[in-house]
Enzyme design. Structure first.
Site, short mmCIF file in Angstrom:
data_model
loop_
_atom_site.label_atom_id
_atom_site.label_comp_id
_atom_site.label_asym_id
_atom_site.label_seq_id
_atom_site.Cartn_x
_atom_site.Cartn_y
_atom_site.Cartn_z
N LYS A 177 51.13 -2.59 -17.37
CA LYS A 177 51.28 -2.17 -18.77
C LYS A 177 50.46 -3.11 -19.64
O LYS A 177 50.73 -4.30 -19.72
CB LYS A 177 52.75 -2.20 -19.18
N LYS A 207 49.86 2.13 -17.58
CA LYS A 207 50.01 2.52 -18.98
C LYS A 207 49.11 1.64 -19.84
O LYS A 207 49.14 0.41 -19.68
CB LYS A 207 51.48 2.34 -19.40
#
Length: 325
Positions: free
Chosen positions: A194, A247
Site C-alpha cells: 500500500k 494499492k
C-alpha cells in the site's frame, strides 16, 4: 516466402478477436467498497465520488439486495463511527457500525463475500492508522487494537478481514487472534503493498479520515519503490496472509505483475478513489467514453495479474456485463 507477418489476420473480425483474446474480466472478478455511517438515515452522496454514497443501515440493506441482484460476489466494508477516541474503541465494539453492517449483509445474502477494512484511522481523532504517542504513530501498541478489531469483525460474521494500516507485524497479530478463537475459515487479505499515494484524495472525504497532522509516509510505502514491495509481501506471506493486495491499481500495474510472478497466493488490486473520480469527472464532461475506459482499465488489471479487483466502478461494470450477455 512472405517478407512480413500478417498480424492483422487474427484481428479481422470480432469472432476471431474473441477466440484469441488473452485476458478478460467478468462481474465475478469485482468487489465493491461500501461506506456505512453510524446514525445516518438513508444515504448521502459523497461529493468527490459521484455515484458513491455513505449508507445508513436501512439503505445499506437495500444496497446489498441490489448488489446481489447484479451478481457482484463481494463487498469491502468501511465504517464511519459516531464516536472517536484515543483507544479507537468504536473499531472493535461488537455493536460498532461495521459489526452491525456485517450482520445485516449476511442476513440479506448469506452467500455474499463480506470483506472488512481493518484499520484505526476512521476511529482515531488524529486520523492516523495507528495509536499516536507524542506525535508519533507507534507500531507495536497499535497491533493489539488492530488484531482486536479484526477479531470483532470475524466474530460478527465477516468472511475476510483486510488490514490496511501498514503496521509491521499486523498479519501475525491477526492470525494469532483468529486461531486462538478457532476462526479457521476467516481469510486475511493483506494490504501488503500500500503506497503513500495522492490517489487517495477523495477517500479522505468518504471515510472522514484525513490525518490531523503530518501524513502517512512513515508507514505507507514510497511510490518510488518496487523492490520494497517484495519485502512487504514476503513478510505478510510468512505471517499467514491468505491473499495479497496492491494499492493503488492504475499507476502500480508493474508492482501487481511483480507480486503475481513472485507469489502463488491470490492477488487483488484496489482501483482507488481518485482513479474512479477522474474517470467520472471526464465522463460527465463528455470527454471520454466511460464504459470503454472502465472496461479497458479492468482488463488491464487482469492482464497485470490481479485475480480480483476492488473497484467503485463495480455496479456500473456489472450492468454493462449483463448487457453484453
Amino acid at each position: 516466402m512472405n517478407s512480413f507477418v500478417r498480424h492483422r489476420t487474427l484481428r479481422s473480425s470480432e469472432g476471431l478477436r474473441s477466440l484469441v483474446r488473452e485476458h478478460a474480466w467478468s462481474v465475478k472478478d469485482l468487489v465493491l467498497p461500501l461506506f456505512v455511517q453510524e446514525g445516518l438515515k438513508g444515504k448521502e452522496e459523497i461529493s468527490a465520488m459521484p455515484g458513491i454514497y455513505h449508507f445508513g443501515l436501512d439503505e445499506f440493506r437495500r444496497e446489498i439486495h441490489e448488489i446481489s441482484q447484479l451478481g457482484i460476489p463481494g463487498i469491502l466494508l468501511f465504517g464511519i463511527p459516531g464516536h472517536k477516541d484515543d483507544q479507537c474503541t468504536s473499531a472493535y465494539d461488537e455493536n460498532g457500525i461495521v459489526q452491525q453492517a456485517i450482520r445485516v449483509a449476511k442476513q440479506e445474502n448469506p452467500d455474499l463475500v463480506v470483506m472488512t477494512d481493518v484499520c484505526l484511522c476512521q476511529y482515531n481523532p488524529t486520523g492516523h492508522c495507528g495509536i499516536v504517542r507524542d506525535g508519533k504513530i507507534v507500531n507495536d501498541e497499535s497491533l493489539t487494537l488492530i488484531a482486536k478489531t479484526a477479531l470483532s469483525h470475524a466474530l460478527a460474521g465477516a468472511d475476510v478481514v483486510a488490514p490496511s494500516d501498514m503496521m509491521d507485524g499486523r498479519i501475525a497479530a491477526i492470525r494469532s487472534a483468529l486461531e486462538e478463537h478457532q476462526l479457521h475459515d476467516v481469510a486475511i487479505l493483506s494490504y501488503a503493498v500500500k503506497y503513500a499515494s495522492a490517489f487517495y484524495g477523495p477517500f479522505r472525504e468518504a471515510a472522514h479520515s484525513a490525518p490531523a497532522f503530518g501524513d502517512r509516509r512513515t508507514y505507507q510505502m514510497d511510490p518510488a519503490n518496487s523492490r520494497e514491495a517484495l519485502r512487504e509481501a514476503m513478510s505478510d506471506v510468512e505471517e499467514g496472509a491468505d491473499m495479497l493486495m496492491v494499492k493503488p491499481a492504475l499507476s502500480y500495474m508493474d508492482v501487481t505483475r511483480t507480486i503475481r510472478d513472485s507469489f502463488d497466493l491470490p492477488v487483488a488490486t484496489y482501483n482507488v478513489s481518485a482513479e474512479y473520480s477522474m474517470v467520472k469527472a471526464a465522463a460527465q464532461r463528455g470527454w471520454i467514453d466511460e464504459r470503454a475506459i472502465v472496461s479497458e482499465m479492468l482488463v488491464s488489471f487482469k492482464r497485470a495479474g490481479a485475480d480480483f479487483i476492488i473497484t467503485y466502478h463495480a455496479k456500473d461494470a456489472a450492468v454493462w456485463w449483463k448487457q453484453q450477455g
